[in-house]
Design a protein around this motif. Sequence first.
Motif, PDB file in Angstrom:
ATOM      1  N   VAL A 110      -3.677   7.341  13.336  1.00  0.00           N
ATOM      2  CA  VAL A 110      -3.499   6.297  12.572  1.00  0.00           C
ATOM      3  C   VAL A 110      -4.034   6.612  11.225  1.00  0.00           C
ATOM      4  CG1 VAL A 110      -3.988   3.922  12.017  1.00  0.00           C
ATOM      5  CG2 VAL A 110      -3.575   4.559  14.620  1.00  0.00           C
ATOM      6  N   ILE A 111      -2.780   6.416  10.230  1.00  0.00           N
ATOM      7  CA  ILE A 111      -3.093   6.600   8.681  1.00  0.00           C
ATOM      8  C   ILE A 111      -3.353   5.318   8.170  1.00  0.00           C
ATOM      9  CG2 ILE A 111      -2.520   7.896   6.443  1.00  0.00           C
ATOM     10  CD1 ILE A 111      -1.064   9.825   8.348  1.00  0.00           C
ATOM     11  N   TYR A 112      -4.649   5.062   7.688  1.00  0.00           N
ATOM     12  CA  TYR A 112      -4.950   3.823   7.333  1.00  0.00           C
ATOM     13  C   TYR A 112      -4.826   3.750   5.416  1.00  0.00           C
ATOM     14  CZ  TYR A 112      -7.894  -0.200   5.749  1.00  0.00           C
ATOM     15  OH  TYR A 112      -8.575  -1.256   4.925  1.00  0.00           O
ATOM     16  N   LEU A 113      -3.928   3.299   4.748  1.00  0.00           N
ATOM     17  CA  LEU A 113      -3.925   3.468   3.525  1.00  0.00           C
ATOM     18  C   LEU A 113      -4.638   1.911   2.799  1.00  0.00           C
ATOM     19  CD1 LEU A 113      -0.022   4.500   2.902  1.00  0.00           C
ATOM     20  CD2 LEU A 113      -2.108   5.869   2.886  1.00  0.00           C
ATOM     21  N   GLN A 114      -5.557   2.477   2.005  1.00  0.00           N
ATOM     22  CA  GLN A 114      -6.378   1.329   1.187  1.00  0.00           C
ATOM     23  C   GLN A 114      -5.939   1.610  -0.330  1.00  0.00           C
ATOM     24  OE1 GLN A 114     -10.411   2.956   1.817  1.00  0.00           O
ATOM     25  NE2 GLN A 114     -10.795   1.359   3.361  1.00  0.00           N
ATOM     26  N   ALA A 115      -5.967   0.328  -0.753  1.00  0.00           N
ATOM     27  CA  ALA A 115      -5.701   0.214  -2.308  1.00  0.00           C
ATOM     28  C   ALA A 115      -6.289  -0.884  -2.864  1.00  0.00           C
ATOM     29  CB  ALA A 115      -3.963   0.123  -2.566  1.00  0.00           C
ATOM     30  N   SER A 116      -6.655  -1.038  -4.149  1.00  0.00           N
ATOM     31  CA  SER A 116      -7.339  -2.231  -4.780  1.00  0.00           C
ATOM     32  C   SER A 116      -6.156  -3.121  -4.939  1.00  0.00           C
ATOM     33  CB  SER A 116      -7.766  -1.568  -6.296  1.00  0.00           C
ATOM     34  OG  SER A 116      -6.500  -1.400  -6.995  1.00  0.00           O
ATOM     35  N   ILE A 117      -6.723  -4.314  -5.196  1.00  0.00           N
ATOM     36  CA  ILE A 117      -5.953  -5.677  -5.179  1.00  0.00           C
ATOM     37  C   ILE A 117      -4.925  -5.467  -6.399  1.00  0.00           C
ATOM     38  CG2 ILE A 117      -5.589  -8.252  -5.626  1.00  0.00           C
ATOM     39  CD1 ILE A 117      -6.552  -7.188  -2.672  1.00  0.00           C
ATOM     40  N   ASP A 118      -5.421  -4.822  -7.393  1.00  0.00           N
ATOM     41  CA  ASP A 118      -4.659  -4.598  -8.626  1.00  0.00           C
ATOM     42  C   ASP A 118      -3.303  -3.740  -8.365  1.00  0.00           C
ATOM     43  OD1 ASP A 118      -5.908  -6.320 -10.300  1.00  0.00           O
ATOM     44  OD2 ASP A 118      -7.154  -4.767 -10.941  1.00  0.00           O
ATOM     45  N   THR A 119      -3.577  -2.839  -7.476  1.00  0.00           N
ATOM     46  CA  THR A 119      -2.698  -1.733  -7.109  1.00  0.00           C
ATOM     47  C   THR A 119      -1.642  -2.358  -6.445  1.00  0.00           C
ATOM     48  OG1 THR A 119      -4.065   0.309  -7.261  1.00  0.00           O
ATOM     49  CG2 THR A 119      -2.150   0.456  -6.059  1.00  0.00           C
ATOM     50  N   LEU A 120      -2.147  -3.063  -5.375  1.00  0.00           N
ATOM     51  CA  LEU A 120      -1.278  -3.767  -4.320  1.00  0.00           C
ATOM     52  C   LEU A 120      -0.187  -4.780  -5.311  1.00  0.00           C
ATOM     53  CD1 LEU A 120      -3.397  -4.733  -1.266  1.00  0.00           C
ATOM     54  CD2 LEU A 120      -1.891  -2.852  -1.456  1.00  0.00           C
ATOM     55  N   ARG A 140      -6.835 -11.647   1.257  1.00  0.00           N
ATOM     56  CA  ARG A 140      -7.197 -11.949   2.336  1.00  0.00           C
ATOM     57  C   ARG A 140      -6.771 -10.905   3.343  1.00  0.00           C
ATOM     58  NH1 ARG A 140      -5.990 -17.091   4.333  1.00  0.00           N
ATOM     59  NH2 ARG A 140      -4.094 -17.127   2.831  1.00  0.00           N
ATOM     60  N   ILE A 141      -5.522 -10.538   3.322  1.00  0.00           N
ATOM     61  CA  ILE A 141      -4.865  -9.298   4.039  1.00  0.00           C
ATOM     62  C   ILE A 141      -5.637  -8.205   3.797  1.00  0.00           C
ATOM     63  CG2 ILE A 141      -2.986  -7.988   4.496  1.00  0.00           C
ATOM     64  CD1 ILE A 141      -1.103 -10.476   3.670  1.00  0.00           C
ATOM     65  N   SER A 142      -6.083  -7.787   2.668  1.00  0.00           N
ATOM     66  CA  SER A 142      -6.739  -6.513   2.550  1.00  0.00           C
ATOM     67  C   SER A 142      -7.954  -6.476   3.279  1.00  0.00           C
ATOM     68  CB  SER A 142      -6.744  -6.284   0.950  1.00  0.00           C
ATOM     69  OG  SER A 142      -7.625  -4.715   0.756  1.00  0.00           O
ATOM     70  N   ASP A 143      -8.796  -7.592   3.040  1.00  0.00           N
ATOM     71  CA  ASP A 143      -9.983  -7.714   3.548  1.00  0.00           C
ATOM     72  C   ASP A 143     -10.008  -7.613   5.209  1.00  0.00           C
ATOM     73  OD1 ASP A 143     -11.159  -8.090   1.042  1.00  0.00           O
ATOM     74  OD2 ASP A 143     -11.464 -10.292   1.268  1.00  0.00           O
ATOM     75  N   ALA A 144      -8.843  -8.529   5.682  1.00  0.00           N
ATOM     76  CA  ALA A 144      -8.625  -8.400   7.139  1.00  0.00           C
ATOM     77  C   ALA A 144      -8.666  -6.966   7.723  1.00  0.00           C
ATOM     78  CB  ALA A 144      -7.414  -9.515   7.576  1.00  0.00           C
ATOM     79  N   TYR A 145      -7.627  -6.133   6.972  1.00  0.00           N
ATOM     80  CA  TYR A 145      -7.400  -4.774   7.539  1.00  0.00           C
ATOM     81  C   TYR A 145      -8.816  -3.829   7.286  1.00  0.00           C
ATOM     82  CZ  TYR A 145      -2.507  -4.408   7.851  1.00  0.00           C
ATOM     83  OH  TYR A 145      -0.859  -4.315   8.166  1.00  0.00           O
ATOM     84  N   SER A 186      -5.505   5.190  -1.503  1.00  0.00           N
ATOM     85  CA  SER A 186      -4.409   5.516  -2.116  1.00  0.00           C
ATOM     86  C   SER A 186      -4.030   5.235  -3.549  1.00  0.00           C
ATOM     87  CB  SER A 186      -2.953   4.994  -1.449  1.00  0.00           C
ATOM     88  OG  SER A 186      -3.142   3.662  -1.493  1.00  0.00           O
ATOM     89  N   ASP A 187      -5.042   4.757  -4.401  1.00  0.00           N
ATOM     90  CA  ASP A 187      -4.860   4.252  -5.477  1.00  0.00           C
ATOM     91  C   ASP A 187      -4.679   5.392  -6.567  1.00  0.00           C
ATOM     92  OD1 ASP A 187      -5.617   1.295  -5.491  1.00  0.00           O
ATOM     93  OD2 ASP A 187      -7.792   1.717  -5.481  1.00  0.00           O
ATOM     94  N   ARG A 188      -5.135   6.654  -6.399  1.00  0.00           N
ATOM     95  CA  ARG A 188      -4.837   7.992  -7.159  1.00  0.00           C
ATOM     96  C   ARG A 188      -3.963   8.745  -6.551  1.00  0.00           C
ATOM     97  NH1 ARG A 188     -10.043   6.215  -8.249  1.00  0.00           N
ATOM     98  NH2 ARG A 188     -10.544   5.563 -10.532  1.00  0.00           N
ATOM     99  N   CYS A 212       0.968  -1.330  -0.085  1.00  0.00           N
ATOM    100  CA  CYS A 212       0.222   0.050   0.018  1.00  0.00           C
ATOM    101  C   CYS A 212       0.774   1.340   0.116  1.00  0.00           C
ATOM    102  CB  CYS A 212      -0.923  -0.012   1.331  1.00  0.00           C
ATOM    103  SG  CYS A 212      -0.172   0.142   2.814  1.00  0.00           S
ATOM    104  N   GLY A 213       2.157   1.052   0.412  1.00  0.00           N
ATOM    105  CA  GLY A 213       2.834   2.190   0.139  1.00  0.00           C
ATOM    106  C   GLY A 213       3.388   2.991   1.729  1.00  0.00           C
TER     107      GLY A 213
END
Length: 210
Positions: free
Chosen positions: A124-134, A156-161, A178-180, A14-15
């Motif tokens: 806390v800064i939580y960075l989301q991103a699509s699976i394709d981006t990850l 599964r990791i992304s879903d858990a977050y 964070s995708d864009r 996610c960066g």
Amino acid sequence: MKHRYIVVEGPIGCGKTSLAHKIAHHLDASLLLEDTASNPFLRQFYQDMRRHALPTQLFFLFQRVEQIGSLRQPELFGAKPTVSDFTLAKDPLFARLTLNDAEYQLYSRIYDHVKPQVPVPDLVIYLQASIDTLIGRVNKRGLAMESGISEDYLRRISDAYSRYFYDYDESPLLIVNSDRLNFVDVPEHFDLLVERMNAIRGGREFFNRA
């Protein structure tokens, strides 16, 4: 700066580490980074997750407790703020994905015992991103030990977050898509993030760029 202890979190790719570096430099803050390279079980874990999950997870747990727990020492948690790319809370997310039921029960007893030793972040800064981006970011950095990470594991990791931060209320939370957004290479994006960090008062807020 009102936030003395800032954490950037999110799934693999996610960066978060790059952004933690950027924020720390901007604030002249101390930087506390996850030390994955020192885990002697991690390479074997990515090759055979089931076999090496428990020692990998326990090593990370004790390492993270020691790292974050050091912030309670006044000489280390003094004049400068601290920016980190991990929280202790991430540890059980990975444990639940990789350990069997008996192992997870043992892990949970240890986690509950050590958790009170670590401070809670001020932001806390939580960075989301699509699976394709990850996937793209993991492939781009080309780390040998990450070559065995599958799309299913990342998902599964992304879903858990997502599930964890849906109910998170321990600290003010800034959820960032964070995708864009490119905080490292586009100064405007980073400046907007800093504005949102300074403005947040509590609860949760969202930062997205269409």
